[in-house]
Write a protein that holds these residues in place. Sequence first.
Motif, short mmCIF file in Angstrom:
data_model
loop_
_atom_site.label_atom_id
_atom_site.label_comp_id
_atom_site.label_asym_id
_atom_site.label_seq_id
_atom_site.Cartn_x
_atom_site.Cartn_y
_atom_site.Cartn_z
N LEU A 2 1.05 -1.24 -0.44
CA LEU A 2 0.37 -0.14 0.38
C LEU A 2 1.16 1.12 -0.52
N ARG A 9 -9.43 11.94 0.82
CA ARG A 9 -11.05 11.20 1.16
C ARG A 9 -12.11 12.37 0.91
N ALA A 103 -20.53 -3.62 5.76
CA ALA A 103 -18.82 -3.53 5.78
C ALA A 103 -18.44 -3.51 7.60
N GLN A 107 -16.43 -5.48 10.16
CA GLN A 107 -14.61 -5.12 11.10
C GLN A 107 -15.44 -5.45 12.61
N ASN A 114 -11.16 0.24 10.46
CA ASN A 114 -10.86 0.86 9.71
C ASN A 114 -11.47 1.68 8.76
N GLU A 115 -11.13 2.64 9.32
CA GLU A 115 -12.24 4.07 8.35
C GLU A 115 -11.35 4.68 7.46
N GLU A 116 -10.13 4.62 6.96
CA GLU A 116 -9.81 4.44 6.11
C GLU A 116 -10.41 3.29 4.76
N GLN A 117 -10.72 2.15 4.95
CA GLN A 117 -11.02 1.13 4.24
C GLN A 117 -12.90 1.51 4.37
N LEU A 118 -13.84 2.06 5.24
CA LEU A 118 -14.93 2.78 4.67
C LEU A 118 -14.71 3.61 4.32
N SER A 119 -14.41 4.75 4.18
CA SER A 119 -13.88 6.22 3.37
C SER A 119 -13.95 5.27 1.71
N LEU A 120 -12.83 5.11 1.53
CA LEU A 120 -12.59 4.42 0.56
C LEU A 120 -14.05 3.72 -0.33
N LEU A 121 -14.52 2.56 0.28
CA LEU A 121 -15.98 1.73 -0.08
C LEU A 121 -17.22 2.53 0.21
#
Length: 146
Positions: A2, A9, A103, A107, A114-121
């Motif tokens: 990564l 975002r 999601a 988690q 994982n806020e970054e993963q949620l943000s991307l999703l």
Amino acid sequence: MLPTTRIQRSVRFAETSELTFTKGATQEEKEIRWYSKEEQAYFEDQFKTDTCETSQKLATTPMPLISQDDLYGCVGMEMFLSRDVYMQTSERRRIHVRTILAAQERQRMLDIRNEEQLSLLSERSSEWTVSRTRNLAAMYWEILKT
């Protein structure tokens, strides 16, 4: 591997939240500041009437004869002017909410955050809505800029 740089975002989740307790409004304050049930019902009925009238006018009037005021009246009610658009937009909204909630539940079950993963999703899930909104804004800009 990564990337190590963070990409800004359009959807973010705060690591902390602040909760402030306030004294509830008195009945008098509620009556002064908030719409009564009758007023809310009136606004809802008026919106339905406006939507029906606008939809009928758009369906029966050639585009060159639609005035700028009529087009300004459409702003904000686009998804209600067509049953198909309404159904499609509502379904997209339901899918988006279900996607994010699923999601978050995954988690929670895995005991991760994982806020970054949620943000991307969330950003990917919102692409259709963002594109639709951008296209609507561009259309209104082109038509109403005179």
